[in-house]
Scaffold this motif. Structure first.
Motif, PDB file in Angstrom:
ATOM      1  N   SER A 177       0.640  -1.351   0.016  1.00 38.82           N
ATOM      2  CA  SER A 177       0.314   0.177  -0.025  1.00 38.82           C
ATOM      3  C   SER A 177       0.685   0.833   0.409  1.00 38.82           C
ATOM      4  CB  SER A 177      -0.774  -0.021   1.465  1.00 38.82           C
ATOM      5  OG  SER A 177      -1.419   1.367   1.374  1.00 38.82           O
ATOM      6  N   THR A 178       2.445   1.636   1.004  1.00 39.06           N
ATOM      7  CA  THR A 178       3.218   2.444   0.704  1.00 39.06           C
ATOM      8  C   THR A 178       3.815   2.406  -0.459  1.00 39.06           C
ATOM      9  OG1 THR A 178       2.950   1.937   3.348  1.00 39.06           O
ATOM     10  CG2 THR A 178       4.767   3.658   1.962  1.00 39.06           C
ATOM     11  N   LEU A 179       4.215   1.783  -1.287  1.00 37.66           N
ATOM     12  CA  LEU A 179       4.701   1.605  -2.672  1.00 37.66           C
ATOM     13  C   LEU A 179       3.875   2.382  -3.652  1.00 37.66           C
ATOM     14  CD1 LEU A 179       6.469  -1.609  -2.430  1.00 37.66           C
ATOM     15  CD2 LEU A 179       7.630   0.439  -2.218  1.00 37.66           C
ATOM     16  N   LEU A 180       2.171   1.501  -3.486  1.00 35.72           N
ATOM     17  CA  LEU A 180       1.230   2.468  -3.885  1.00 35.72           C
ATOM     18  C   LEU A 180       1.059   3.381  -3.806  1.00 35.72           C
ATOM     19  CD1 LEU A 180      -0.785  -0.603  -4.959  1.00 35.72           C
ATOM     20  CD2 LEU A 180       0.718   0.114  -6.570  1.00 35.72           C
ATOM     21  N   GLU A 181       1.360   4.505  -2.941  1.00 33.40           N
ATOM     22  CA  GLU A 181       0.875   5.592  -2.599  1.00 33.40           C
ATOM     23  C   GLU A 181       1.478   6.631  -2.750  1.00 33.40           C
ATOM     24  OE1 GLU A 181      -0.822   4.839   1.553  1.00 33.40           O
ATOM     25  OE2 GLU A 181      -2.213   4.148   0.582  1.00 33.40           O
ATOM     26  N   SER A 182       3.212   5.809  -2.730  1.00 37.13           N
ATOM     27  CA  SER A 182       3.985   6.505  -2.490  1.00 37.13           C
ATOM     28  C   SER A 182       4.812   6.606  -4.002  1.00 37.13           C
ATOM     29  CB  SER A 182       5.416   6.666  -2.287  1.00 37.13           C
ATOM     30  OG  SER A 182       5.958   4.947  -2.394  1.00 37.13           O
ATOM     31  N   GLY A 183       3.781   5.788  -5.194  1.00 36.51           N
ATOM     32  CA  GLY A 183       4.802   5.718  -6.624  1.00 36.51           C
ATOM     33  C   GLY A 183       5.491   4.971  -6.966  1.00 36.51           C
ATOM     34  N   SER A 184       5.614   5.000  -5.577  1.00 35.25           N
ATOM     35  CA  SER A 184       7.760   4.164  -6.397  1.00 35.25           C
ATOM     36  C   SER A 184       7.085   2.844  -6.721  1.00 35.25           C
ATOM     37  CB  SER A 184       7.376   3.020  -4.685  1.00 35.25           C
ATOM     38  OG  SER A 184       8.408   4.222  -4.106  1.00 35.25           O
ATOM     39  N   SER A 185       6.098   1.690  -7.336  1.00 35.26           N
ATOM     40  CA  SER A 185       5.496   1.046  -7.814  1.00 35.26           C
ATOM     41  C   SER A 185       4.552   1.193  -8.626  1.00 35.26           C
ATOM     42  CB  SER A 185       6.045  -0.122  -7.343  1.00 35.26           C
ATOM     43  OG  SER A 185       7.230  -0.566  -6.875  1.00 35.26           O
ATOM     44  N   THR A 186       4.423   0.742  -9.422  1.00 36.60           N
ATOM     45  CA  THR A 186       2.871   0.743 -10.274  1.00 36.60           C
ATOM     46  C   THR A 186       1.847  -0.319 -10.047  1.00 36.60           C
ATOM     47  OG1 THR A 186       4.161  -0.472 -12.324  1.00 36.60           O
ATOM     48  CG2 THR A 186       4.537   1.955 -12.162  1.00 36.60           C
ATOM     49  N   GLY A 187       0.759  -0.136 -10.209  1.00 34.37           N
ATOM     50  CA  GLY A 187      -0.315  -1.120  -9.756  1.00 34.37           C
ATOM     51  C   GLY A 187      -0.135  -2.586 -10.772  1.00 34.37           C
ATOM     52  N   GLY A 188       0.648  -2.155 -11.742  1.00 39.58           N
ATOM     53  CA  GLY A 188       0.801  -3.497 -13.293  1.00 39.58           C
ATOM     54  C   GLY A 188       1.730  -4.288 -11.959  1.00 39.58           C
ATOM     55  N   GLU A 189       2.843  -3.629 -11.546  1.00 35.38           N
ATOM     56  CA  GLU A 189       3.555  -5.075 -11.398  1.00 35.38           C
ATOM     57  C   GLU A 189       3.098  -5.158  -9.140  1.00 35.38           C
ATOM     58  OE1 GLU A 189       8.595  -4.293  -9.695  1.00 35.38           O
ATOM     59  OE2 GLU A 189       7.216  -2.510  -9.456  1.00 35.38           O
ATOM     60  N   ILE A 190       2.751  -4.384  -8.926  1.00 32.61           N
ATOM     61  CA  ILE A 190       2.244  -4.972  -7.537  1.00 32.61           C
ATOM     62  C   ILE A 190       0.699  -5.736  -7.930  1.00 32.61           C
ATOM     63  CG2 ILE A 190       0.881  -3.808  -5.606  1.00 32.61           C
ATOM     64  CD1 ILE A 190       4.084  -3.249  -5.678  1.00 32.61           C
ATOM     65  N   LEU A 191      -0.862  -5.388  -8.617  1.00 33.14           N
ATOM     66  CA  LEU A 191      -0.783  -6.730  -8.141  1.00 33.14           C
ATOM     67  C   LEU A 191      -1.239  -8.277  -8.096  1.00 33.14           C
ATOM     68  CD1 LEU A 191      -4.312  -6.388  -8.819  1.00 33.14           C
ATOM     69  CD2 LEU A 191      -4.069  -6.568 -11.302  1.00 33.14           C
ATOM     70  N   PRO A 192       0.009  -8.960  -9.571  1.00 29.61           N
ATOM     71  CA  PRO A 192       0.313 -10.139  -9.376  1.00 29.61           C
ATOM     72  C   PRO A 192       0.401 -10.411  -7.512  1.00 29.61           C
ATOM     73  CG  PRO A 192       2.043  -9.417 -11.232  1.00 29.61           C
ATOM     74  CD  PRO A 192       0.733  -8.031 -10.445  1.00 29.61           C
ATOM     75  N   LEU A 193       1.186  -9.359  -7.370  1.00 28.84           N
ATOM     76  CA  LEU A 193       1.798  -9.934  -5.840  1.00 28.84           C
ATOM     77  C   LEU A 193       0.554  -9.608  -5.294  1.00 28.84           C
ATOM     78  CD1 LEU A 193       5.126  -7.369  -5.494  1.00 28.84           C
ATOM     79  CD2 LEU A 193       5.177 -10.383  -6.120  1.00 28.84           C
ATOM     80  N   LEU A 194       0.028  -8.770  -5.004  1.00 27.98           N
ATOM     81  CA  LEU A 194      -0.913  -8.676  -3.903  1.00 27.98           C
ATOM     82  C   LEU A 194      -2.589 -10.452  -4.530  1.00 27.98           C
ATOM     83  CD1 LEU A 194      -2.680  -5.546  -4.359  1.00 27.98           C
ATOM     84  CD2 LEU A 194      -1.693  -5.548  -2.701  1.00 27.98           C
ATOM     85  N   GLN A 195      -2.717 -10.237  -5.583  1.00 22.88           N
ATOM     86  CA  GLN A 195      -3.011 -11.971  -5.818  1.00 22.88           C
ATOM     87  C   GLN A 195      -2.409 -13.062  -4.876  1.00 22.88           C
ATOM     88  OE1 GLN A 195      -5.934 -12.755  -7.867  1.00 22.88           O
ATOM     89  NE2 GLN A 195      -6.238 -14.305  -6.684  1.00 22.88           N
ATOM     90  N   ASN A 196      -1.459 -12.999  -4.892  1.00 22.08           N
ATOM     91  CA  ASN A 196      -0.574 -13.817  -4.764  1.00 22.08           C
ATOM     92  C   ASN A 196      -1.008 -13.844  -2.747  1.00 22.08           C
ATOM     93  OD1 ASN A 196       2.178 -14.908  -2.264  1.00 22.08           O
ATOM     94  ND2 ASN A 196       1.766 -16.086  -4.229  1.00 22.08           N
ATOM     95  N   LEU A 197      -0.410 -12.735  -2.199  1.00 24.78           N
ATOM     96  CA  LEU A 197      -1.461 -12.421  -0.467  1.00 24.78           C
ATOM     97  C   LEU A 197      -2.789 -12.628  -0.933  1.00 24.78           C
ATOM     98  CD1 LEU A 197      -0.213  -8.877   0.348  1.00 24.78           C
ATOM     99  CD2 LEU A 197       0.787 -11.003   1.192  1.00 24.78           C
ATOM    100  N   SER A 198      -3.731 -12.615  -1.305  1.00 25.88           N
ATOM    101  CA  SER A 198      -5.006 -12.998  -1.882  1.00 25.88           C
ATOM    102  C   SER A 198      -5.446 -14.792  -1.763  1.00 25.88           C
ATOM    103  CB  SER A 198      -5.940 -12.434  -2.615  1.00 25.88           C
ATOM    104  OG  SER A 198      -7.110 -12.999  -2.911  1.00 25.88           O
ATOM    105  N   ASP A 199      -4.180 -15.408  -1.889  1.00 22.40           N
ATOM    106  CA  ASP A 199      -4.543 -16.806  -2.159  1.00 22.40           C
ATOM    107  C   ASP A 199      -3.805 -17.247  -0.887  1.00 22.40           C
ATOM    108  OD1 ASP A 199      -4.987 -17.195  -4.706  1.00 22.40           O
ATOM    109  OD2 ASP A 199      -3.467 -17.045  -5.661  1.00 22.40           O
ATOM    110  N   ARG A 200      -2.645 -16.604  -0.740  1.00 27.03           N
ATOM    111  CA  ARG A 200      -2.188 -16.902   1.702  1.00 27.03           C
ATOM    112  C   ARG A 200      -3.470 -17.024   2.043  1.00 27.03           C
ATOM    113  NH1 ARG A 200       3.771 -15.034   1.145  1.00 27.03           N
ATOM    114  NH2 ARG A 200       4.885 -16.321  -0.316  1.00 27.03           N
ATOM    115  N   GLN A 201      -4.299 -16.002   2.019  1.00 24.65           N
ATOM    116  CA  GLN A 201      -4.937 -15.264   2.331  1.00 24.65           C
ATOM    117  C   GLN A 201      -6.113 -16.659   2.925  1.00 24.65           C
ATOM    118  OE1 GLN A 201      -5.115 -12.519   4.999  1.00 24.65           O
ATOM    119  NE2 GLN A 201      -6.492 -14.647   6.179  1.00 24.65           N
ATOM    120  N   ASN A 202      -6.454 -17.226   1.796  1.00 29.01           N
ATOM    121  CA  ASN A 202      -7.152 -17.626   1.917  1.00 29.01           C
ATOM    122  C   ASN A 202      -6.801 -19.554   2.292  1.00 29.01           C
ATOM    123  OD1 ASN A 202      -9.604 -19.291   1.054  1.00 29.01           O
ATOM    124  ND2 ASN A 202      -8.493 -19.428  -0.754  1.00 29.01           N
TER     125      ASN A 202
END
Length: 208
Positions: A177-202
């Motif tokens: 969230s911090t990386l996205l808000e600061s503009g250090s990383s793009t949504g395209g790069e973070i999205l697959p990582l967030l999907q991985n987190l979602s899978d882990r939560q499940n």
């Protein structure tokens, strides 16, 4: 005695992985200190060497998984090792693309944190098992019996590990969230990582 040997063997492998990961992280930080305008083919080659070193950690994680699957009584511990393995594979892929940024370093730090949690839990399990072994010996001397299968780790240790896994998911979510808000990383790069987190939560939901 057999369980104590298995726990010691697993702890030794995780310590080896932690040592290897610390070296790769330190070298990644050193390489990332090179200003972007000065990075060249040599930088790519060094990142490639780091990717190869990270793959070696993935292989160690596979061996640790084999130990846990053969034993078969734990639920949370194999999940943590599986997550560590997935993270090392992700880091290896990113290093192979010379992605030596905060995202890659953050995942490496997550790996080290998970390994540290596992090692601490295994040490506690060994202490508990040694105490139980002493109690059983005393019971045998008194003519009492206590038969039954002994799990590799107690249920309480598993629950504590589940809690630490949830803490890691939250802290990683906060970092992305911090990386996205600061503009250090793009949504395209973070999205697959967030999907991985979602899978882990499940998966964490299922094992809980």
């Amino acid at each position: 005695e057999e369980l104590l040997r298995e726990l010691a063997k697993l702890e030794a492998r995780l310590r080896k992985m932690a040592s290897m990961q610390t070296k790769v992280l330190d070298d990644t930080i050193t390489l990332a200190a090179t200003p972007p305008e000065q990075r060249n083919r040599q930088t790519d080659l060094k990142a490639g060497d780091l990717a190869f070193a990270e793959k070696s950690i993935t292989l160690e994680a596979d061996r640790a998984m084999l130990l846990l699957r053969e034993e078969g009584s734990s639920v949370a511990f194999p999940e943590v090792v599986s997550q560590i393995r997935d993270d090392t594979a992700t880091v290896s892929d990113r290093l192979g693309q010379t992605k030596i940024d905060a995202v890659t370093q953050g995942i490496q730090q997550d790996i080290l944190a998970a390994l540290d949690e596992m090692i601490t839990a295994l040490q506690k399990a060994q202490r508990d098992l040694e105490q139980k072994q002493q109690q059983q010996q005393q019971q045998q001397q008194q003519g009492q019996s206590n038969q039954g299968e002994q799990p590799l780790v107690e249920a309480l240790a598993e629950l504590k590990l589940i809690r630490t896994m949830e803490t890691r998911i939250k802290s990683t979510t906060d970092r992305y969230s911090t990386l996205l808000e600061s503009g250090s990383s793009t949504g395209g790069e973070i999205l697959p990582l967030l999907q991985n987190l979602s899978d882990r939560q499940n998966r964490l939901y299922r094992i809980t």
